[in-house]
Design an enzyme around this catalytic site. Structure first.
Site, PDB file in Angstrom:
ATOM      1  N   LEU A 249       0.812  -1.222   0.000  1.00 15.78           N
ATOM      2  CA  LEU A 249       0.000   0.000   0.000  1.00 15.78           C
ATOM      3  C   LEU A 249       0.845   1.271   0.000  1.00 15.78           C
ATOM      4  O   LEU A 249       1.854   1.371   0.684  1.00 15.78           O
ATOM      5  CB  LEU A 249      -0.933   0.022   1.215  1.00 15.78           C
ATOM      6  CG  LEU A 249      -2.002  -1.063   1.307  1.00 15.78           C
ATOM      7  CD1 LEU A 249      -3.028  -0.688   2.375  1.00 15.78           C
ATOM      8  CD2 LEU A 249      -2.687  -1.336  -0.012  1.00 15.78           C
ATOM      9  N   HIS A 250       0.381   2.241  -0.800  1.00 14.38           N
ATOM     10  CA  HIS A 250       1.016   3.560  -0.875  1.00 14.38           C
ATOM     11  C   HIS A 250      -0.098   4.603  -0.965  1.00 14.38           C
ATOM     12  O   HIS A 250      -1.291   4.253  -0.910  1.00 14.38           O
ATOM     13  CB  HIS A 250       1.981   3.632  -2.068  1.00 14.38           C
ATOM     14  CG  HIS A 250       1.372   3.193  -3.370  1.00 14.38           C
ATOM     15  ND1 HIS A 250       0.305   3.838  -3.947  1.00 14.38           N
ATOM     16  CD2 HIS A 250       1.646   2.142  -4.189  1.00 14.38           C
ATOM     17  CE1 HIS A 250      -0.021   3.247  -5.076  1.00 14.38           C
ATOM     18  NE2 HIS A 250       0.766   2.188  -5.249  1.00 14.38           N
TER      19      HIS A 250
ATOM     20  N   HIS B 192      -3.210   3.928  -3.159  1.00 14.34           N
ATOM     21  CA  HIS B 192      -4.232   3.083  -2.533  1.00 14.34           C
ATOM     22  C   HIS B 192      -4.994   3.873  -1.457  1.00 14.34           C
ATOM     23  O   HIS B 192      -6.203   3.767  -1.333  1.00 14.34           O
ATOM     24  CB  HIS B 192      -3.588   1.865  -1.852  1.00 14.34           C
ATOM     25  CG  HIS B 192      -2.832   0.957  -2.777  1.00 14.34           C
ATOM     26  ND1 HIS B 192      -1.452   0.890  -2.798  1.00 14.34           N
ATOM     27  CD2 HIS B 192      -3.260   0.066  -3.707  1.00 14.34           C
ATOM     28  CE1 HIS B 192      -1.070  -0.003  -3.689  1.00 14.34           C
ATOM     29  NE2 HIS B 192      -2.132  -0.513  -4.265  1.00 14.34           N
TER      30      HIS B 192
ATOM     31  N   SER C 220       3.421  -0.065  -6.394  1.00 13.09           N
ATOM     32  CA  SER C 220       4.061  -0.992  -5.456  1.00 13.09           C
ATOM     33  C   SER C 220       5.395  -1.454  -6.017  1.00 13.09           C
ATOM     34  O   SER C 220       6.336  -1.729  -5.271  1.00 13.09           O
ATOM     35  CB  SER C 220       3.151  -2.194  -5.205  1.00 13.09           C
ATOM     36  OG  SER C 220       1.868  -1.754  -4.830  1.00 13.09           O
ATOM     37  N   ARG C 221       5.491  -1.539  -7.344  1.00 16.14           N
ATOM     38  CA  ARG C 221       6.735  -2.025  -7.968  1.00 16.14           C
ATOM     39  C   ARG C 221       7.879  -1.011  -7.873  1.00 16.14           C
ATOM     40  O   ARG C 221       9.029  -1.379  -8.093  1.00 16.14           O
ATOM     41  CB  ARG C 221       6.496  -2.387  -9.436  1.00 16.14           C
ATOM     42  CG  ARG C 221       5.671  -3.640  -9.628  1.00 16.14           C
ATOM     43  CD  ARG C 221       5.628  -4.047 -11.096  1.00 16.14           C
ATOM     44  NE  ARG C 221       4.855  -5.270 -11.303  1.00 16.14           N
ATOM     45  CZ  ARG C 221       3.540  -5.309 -11.509  1.00 16.14           C
ATOM     46  NH1 ARG C 221       2.845  -4.184 -11.529  1.00 16.14           N
ATOM     47  NH2 ARG C 221       2.921  -6.457 -11.687  1.00 16.14           N
TER      48      ARG C 221
HETATM   49  P1  AMP Z   1      -2.753  -2.614  -7.164  1.00 20.02           P
HETATM   50  O1  AMP Z   1      -2.544  -2.916  -5.719  1.00 20.02           O
HETATM   51  O2  AMP Z   1      -1.519  -2.195  -7.892  1.00 20.02           O
HETATM   52  O3  AMP Z   1      -3.568  -3.664  -7.880  1.00 20.02           O
HETATM   53  O4  AMP Z   1      -3.656  -1.318  -7.189  1.00 20.02           O
HETATM   54  C1  AMP Z   1      -4.893  -1.269  -6.497  1.00 20.02           C
HETATM   55  C2  AMP Z   1      -5.645  -0.055  -6.953  1.00 20.02           C
HETATM   56  O5  AMP Z   1      -4.885   1.121  -6.659  1.00 20.02           O
HETATM   57  C3  AMP Z   1      -5.901  -0.045  -8.465  1.00 20.02           C
HETATM   58  O6  AMP Z   1      -7.225   0.439  -8.707  1.00 20.02           O
HETATM   59  C4  AMP Z   1      -4.866   0.910  -8.967  1.00 20.02           C
HETATM   60  O7  AMP Z   1      -5.239   1.572 -10.162  1.00 20.02           O
HETATM   61  C5  AMP Z   1      -4.793   1.910  -7.817  1.00 20.02           C
HETATM   62  N1  AMP Z   1      -3.503   2.618  -7.867  1.00 20.02           N
HETATM   63  C6  AMP Z   1      -2.264   2.086  -7.966  1.00 20.02           C
HETATM   64  N2  AMP Z   1      -1.327   3.067  -8.044  1.00 20.02           N
HETATM   65  C7  AMP Z   1      -2.018   4.241  -8.001  1.00 20.02           C
HETATM   66  C8  AMP Z   1      -1.616   5.617  -8.041  1.00 20.02           C
HETATM   67  N3  AMP Z   1      -0.345   5.978  -8.146  1.00 20.02           N
HETATM   68  N4  AMP Z   1      -2.600   6.550  -7.989  1.00 20.02           N
HETATM   69  C9  AMP Z   1      -3.905   6.205  -7.877  1.00 20.02           C
HETATM   70  N5  AMP Z   1      -4.335   4.925  -7.828  1.00 20.02           N
HETATM   71  C10 AMP Z   1      -3.406   3.958  -7.891  1.00 20.02           C
END
Ligand code: AMP
Length: 259
Positions: free
Chosen positions: A31-32, A35, A184-185
């Site tokens: 999480l960042h 999220h 996250s990457r």
């Molecule tokens: P993930 O954990 O990468 O599957 O992302 C979960 C949700 O967070 C997805 O809807 C992503 O589009 C959103 N997300 C990831 N990075 C960002 C970001 N930098 N800004 C806004 N939403 C994000």
């Protein structure tokens, strides 16, 4: 905050809260602030906030990418608790894909271009897991980031085609001070790689396909998978690059607001 590991626990935890709106924020953890912006929006708009925490193997084509994906459940749960999440659904792979699993959702056109072309099967994995999460949680609203613009387009298409009763909420991309979209990457980048990766947001910030391609062609130490204008809603200039062993995607909205 309750943590549920099974579909049955999740359903029974939500049984008594169905009189008010339920918001779902699907995540793969790590999480960042991106999220957290989704969790905050859900907290503001819904009586009950559910976050799913599941690194979905079906959307990874590359074993190394799946194995190296950042995982720190304790940290993620603490951040979710601070963000006011009511329920975290953190299932095992077996819970989501029990032995004999064989039903897949394929959003054929939208899911086959750009990311879909470079990561065959990726959006099939995404659409399938998101539909299953919708079925388990039955949210009134589901929150996604514009950062993954094609993912939003795929889910919007799936909601429309399958007449799913869920309101799709899309929040703007959250960036670091230097312009790199949070991901996250990013934790896997060395300092040097991170510097090189900045060429992607800089190129996209031109909002001009030719200029963006030229800028990336001049950048050292990164391989460009694509830079394209995609006619999503809203249209975006989107790109994907590889820096070392890390693949990054990003996009900027070309018109309208940043939803
Ligand atoms: P993930 O954990 O990468 O599957 O992302 C979960 C949700 O967070 C997805 O809807 C992503 O589009 C959103 N997300 C990831 N990075 C960002 C970001 N930098 N800004 C806004 N939403 C994000």
């Amino acid at each position: 905050m309750k943590v549920a590991r099974t579909i049955a626990e999740t359903r029974s935890a939500l049984e008594d809260v169905r009189d008010g709106p339920i918001g779902l924020v699907p995540t793969m953890g790590g999480l960042h602030e991106g999220h957290l912006s989704l969790l905050r929006a859900a907290r503001e708009e819904c009586d009950t906030v559910v976050m799913s925490l599941f690194v979905n193997p079906a959307q990874f084509g590359d074993e190394h990418d799946l194995a190296s994906y950042p995982r720190d459940e304790e940290r993620d749960l603490a951040l979710a608790r601070d963000a006011g999440v009511d329920l975290v659904f953190a299932p095992s792979t077996e819970e989501m894909y029990p032995a004999g699993f064989q039903t897949w959702v394929e959003v054929t056109e939208v899911g086959s271009r750009l990311e879909g072309a470079f990561r065959p099967g990726h959006f099939r994995g995404v659409a399938t897991v998101v539909l299953k999460l919708f079925s388990v949680v039955r949210p009134d609203r589901a929150y996604f980031g514009q950062k993954d613009a094609q993912q939003v387009a795929v889910i919007r298409q799936m909601i429309r085609d399958l007449a799913l009763d869920v309101d799709l909420r899309v929040l703007p991309t959250v960036r670091d001070g230097d312009g790199l979209a949070l991901s996250s990457r990013n934790a896997l980048l060395t300092t040097e790689e991170r510097k090189r990766a900045l060429a992607l947001p800089r190129a996209l910030a031109t909002k001009d396909l030719t200029a963006a391609r030229a800028l990336l062609a001049r950048s050292n130490g990164l391989d460009v998978d694509y830079v394209e204008v995609a006619e999503f809603d809203p249209p975006v200039l989107a790109g994907a690059v590889r820096v070392g062993s890390v693949r990054l995607i990003d996009n900027v909205v070309l018109e309208g607001d940043s939803k």
